[in-house]
Structures are given as structure tokens and as C-alpha cells.
Scaffold this active site. Structure first.
Site, PDB file in Angstrom:
ATOM      1  N   TYR A  54       0.691  -1.202   0.228  1.00 29.41           N
ATOM      2  CA  TYR A  54      -0.138  -0.093   0.152  1.00 29.41           C
ATOM      3  C   TYR A  54       1.096   1.328   0.076  1.00 29.41           C
ATOM      4  O   TYR A  54       2.024   1.296   0.986  1.00 29.41           O
ATOM      5  CB  TYR A  54      -1.123  -0.114   1.155  1.00 29.41           C
ATOM      6  CG  TYR A  54      -2.091  -0.872   1.300  1.00 29.41           C
ATOM      7  CD1 TYR A  54      -2.206  -2.004   0.051  1.00 29.41           C
ATOM      8  CD2 TYR A  54      -2.780  -0.991   2.931  1.00 29.41           C
ATOM      9  CE1 TYR A  54      -2.711  -3.115   0.480  1.00 29.41           C
ATOM     10  CE2 TYR A  54      -3.884  -2.110   2.534  1.00 29.41           C
ATOM     11  CZ  TYR A  54      -3.683  -2.934   1.414  1.00 29.41           C
ATOM     12  OH  TYR A  54      -5.008  -3.632   1.864  1.00 29.41           O
ATOM     13  N   LEU A 215     -17.391  -1.049   2.173  1.00 27.43           N
ATOM     14  CA  LEU A 215     -18.771  -0.019   1.930  1.00 27.43           C
ATOM     15  C   LEU A 215     -19.051  -0.348   0.852  1.00 27.43           C
ATOM     16  O   LEU A 215     -19.237   1.017   0.072  1.00 27.43           O
ATOM     17  CB  LEU A 215     -18.504   1.513   2.264  1.00 27.43           C
ATOM     18  CG  LEU A 215     -18.775   1.701   4.024  1.00 27.43           C
ATOM     19  CD1 LEU A 215     -17.841   2.746   4.716  1.00 27.43           C
ATOM     20  CD2 LEU A 215     -20.361   1.159   4.534  1.00 27.43           C
ATOM     21  N   ALA A 216     -17.919  -1.276  -0.159  1.00 25.67           N
ATOM     22  CA  ALA A 216     -18.109  -1.640  -1.214  1.00 25.67           C
ATOM     23  C   ALA A 216     -17.659   0.164  -2.097  1.00 25.67           C
ATOM     24  O   ALA A 216     -17.982   0.485  -3.117  1.00 25.67           O
ATOM     25  CB  ALA A 216     -20.270  -1.462  -2.002  1.00 25.67           C
ATOM     26  N   GLY A 222     -24.778   5.773   0.150  1.00 24.79           N
ATOM     27  CA  GLY A 222     -25.059   6.230  -1.209  1.00 24.79           C
ATOM     28  C   GLY A 222     -24.845   7.662  -1.853  1.00 24.79           C
ATOM     29  O   GLY A 222     -25.427   8.201  -2.509  1.00 24.79           O
ATOM     30  N   LYS A 223     -23.472   7.215  -2.295  1.00 23.61           N
ATOM     31  CA  LYS A 223     -23.101   8.765  -2.795  1.00 23.61           C
ATOM     32  C   LYS A 223     -23.084   8.407  -3.871  1.00 23.61           C
ATOM     33  O   LYS A 223     -22.793   9.744  -4.492  1.00 23.61           O
ATOM     34  CB  LYS A 223     -21.238   8.411  -2.025  1.00 23.61           C
ATOM     35  CG  LYS A 223     -20.537   9.583  -2.644  1.00 23.61           C
ATOM     36  CD  LYS A 223     -18.412   9.059  -2.367  1.00 23.61           C
ATOM     37  CE  LYS A 223     -18.049  10.099  -2.746  1.00 23.61           C
ATOM     38  NZ  LYS A 223     -16.019   9.898  -2.268  1.00 23.61           N
TER      39      LYS A 223
END
Length: 322
Positions: A54, A215-216, A222-223
Site C-alpha cells: 500500500y 462499504l463497497a 449512498g454517494k
């Protein structure tokens, strides 16, 4: 104070959410990373997950930037004893630095320890399965690291159910340390792979689960609700292409309804649903601001009733058309 959970049979007790360190050195600079790490511990959480690779995907990066930032924070803060620190080995770092050969694991762990400025890693994970190396060789190398005090427990990431079961059988047969945790893809949208292939194995063997993409990639907050929302972030285009369909919108609608009823946000409800699943130990989620971090803290405090869980189970059922 956050209630800690046992991570498999590792002896490690972790908070019900893990902070994803992939953002350090990518969407979060060093100073903000320090503030986020301090705030995470101050809120009663103790679990941070990173990897040696990362965030190598950022132009100009080589990999190791996330570990380096965490190491600088550890040196400055003196809070190593408060932290359960997880990292990984095996993804391609270039120059032949890839895979799970014993000689490479020994080299990689020392490089991670140097970047992290610590003398031990709480959870050291195989980032990918490496079928070119016998399991007994990889697990034997990990056994040596545990014996040397460099690693406290080991885990697997991106393994199939069959390979995880084979690794567990190998450990038992040879008296070697076993994988105590699994890091799979899992969230309200991406359910089938984990629930059908992996969950039976982890439940049978008492393995801790720390799932990624909880959160996929932001979709479950909902973004992203229409194609043009892809421009909202660096990951937006891929996220919209993957999740913005009939099934995805059905899940969002249910999250909206439950969030309104519980005075929460869709993302908090999505995480609370995972935390409530008996086989899940600690979903991994990231934040790039203190405000986002506070959202995560509230998610861990949110308790869903049976009706809400049933609603989400049905809305996200894989059998329904996408």
C-alpha cells in the site's frame, strides 16, 4: 469504551471495526494520517490493517508508504501497546518481490518491521494465495517468525474456501501455527462468494473474519446514485460500473429507509449489518477525514433490530435479479 472481540483463536482482541490503512500515502497525507490514527485510538478502537504494497498504485509510489507513515506515527505517539497492527505480504512489489516463498517472507517481514518502526507485527497475513509454494513451506516460515517474536499471529487474504481448509489441515497435521483470520471481500452487495464458499470454513474452524470493501468502495454510503456521480472520487468510475444497477439501488433504498428510522446514515447501517453477522469479527473501513472517522465510530455503536437485518437480507439477496 468499545467492546473488543476475539480474533479467531489468536489471543488478539480487536475492536469491531478495523481502520483500513490503504488510504495513508494515497488520499490522506502524513499529517492527516497521524490525526486519524490518534482519533481512532482515542475513540476506543485498536485495530489497524495495512500491507507492504500500500499504496503502490499511486504514481510515484513504490509500495511501503502506508507502513512508513504508520511507523512514523508510532515513533511520535508512543502508542504501540494500544494498537493491534495487521499487515500483509505477497503482492508484487517489483524486482521479484512477490509471493510466499520462505526466503522472501523472511526478507519482507524485516522490511515491514523497519518501515513500521516496531519489533513485532500482531497479525501478519498472506495477501494472496501462492500455489507455486507448498503450504507447509509457507506455514513453516510463518512458524519461524512467530518463534522469533516478530509476529504474534497469522492470517490469510484472498484465499478460496478449499485452500483455506487445506492450509488449516496442513497446520494441524504438521503442528504448525494456523491462519487465525481471513480477509475476504464482503459487504451487503458482495455476499455470495463469502457466504457460500468461505463462511462454512471459518465457522467450522473458529477463524476470525476481517472483510475488506465493507462499504463497497463507497457505494453503500449512498454517494453514488446515478452514472454522473462517478466523478465524485478517484474510485467512482469503477464503483458505479460495478454496483449501480437494479439490485444496488434496491439495497440503497432499504439502507435509506432504515437509516431514517434509526437516525443514522446508510453507510453506518451497512457496517452495522456486517458487524451483527456472527461470523464477522471486524469489517475494514477507511476514512480520509475526522468527520468520516466519526461516522465509522457511530456505525460500531449502532445496533440493528431483527427487522432491519431481515429487510437488508432480503433487499441484498443474490437470488433476486440484478
Amino acid at each position: 469504551m468499545t467492546t473488543l472481540r476475539a480474533l479467531g483463536r489468536s489471543g488478539l482482541d480487536v475492536s469491531p471495526l478495523a481502520f483500513g490503512g490503504n488510504v495513508f500515502g494515497w488520499t490522506v497525507d502524513e499529517a492527516t494520517s497521524f490525526r486519524l490514527l490518534d482519533a481512532w485510538l482515542d475513540a476506543g478502537f485498536n485495530f489497524v490493517d495495512t500491507a507492504d504494497v500500500y499504496p503502490r498504485w499511486v504514481p510515484g509510489n513504490q509500495g511501503g508508504e502506508s507502513e512508513t507513515i504508520i511507523g512514523k506515527w508510532l515513533r511520535k505517539s508512543g502508542r504501540r501497546s494500544q494498537l493491534v497492527l495487521a499487515t500483509k505480504v505477497g503482492k508484487d512489489l517489483g524486482d521479484g518481490k512477490v509471493g510466499l516463498r520462505p526466503e522472501y517472507i523472511r526478507q519482507a517481514v524485516d522490511a515491514s518491521l523497519k518501515r513500521l518502526q516496531t519489533d513485532y507485527i500482531d497479525l501478519y497475513q498472506s495477501h494472496d494465495d501462492d500455489r507455486s509454494v507448498p503450504l507447509e513451506d509457507t506455514l513453516g516460515a510463518f512458524a519461524d517468525l512467530i518463534q522469533a517474536g516478530k509476529v504474534r499471529a497469522i492470517g490469510a487474504s484472498n484465499h478460496s474456501g478449499a485452500r483455506l481448509a487445506e492450509a488449516l489441515e496442513t497446520s494441524k497435521r504438521l503442528g504448525l501455527p494456523r491462519y487465525e483470520s481471513l480477509q475476504p471481500l464482503y459487504n451487503l452487495y458482495d455476499r455470495a462468494g463469502y457466504e457460500t464458499d468461505l463462511e462454512p470454513v471459518v465457522k467450522e474452524h473458529g477463524i476470525g473474519v476481517i472483510n475488506f470493501y465493507a462499504l463497497a468502495a463507497g457505494f453503500l454510503t449512498g454517494k453514488y446514485r446515478k452514472p454522473e456521480d462517478a466523478a465524485k472520487s478517484k474510485r467512482g468510475e469503477k464503483t458505479v460500473a460495478t454496483y449501480l444497477n437494479k439490485r444496488g439501488l434496491r439495497i440503497l433504498a432499504e439502507l435509506d429507509e432504515i437509516a431514517a428510522r434509526l437516525e443514522a446514515t446508510p453507510g453506518q447501517v451497512a457496517l452495522a449489518w456486517q458487524i451483527a453477522r456472527p461470523s464477522i469479527t471486524a469489517p475494514i473501513a477507511s476514512a480520509s477525514s475526522i468527520e468520516q472517522l466519526q461516522e465509522l465510530v457511530k456505525a460500531a455503536q449502532l445496533e440493528l433490530d431483527a427487522e432491519a437485518i431481515e429487510q437488508l437480507d432480503q433487499a441484498s439477496d443474490q437470488q433476486q435479479s440484478a
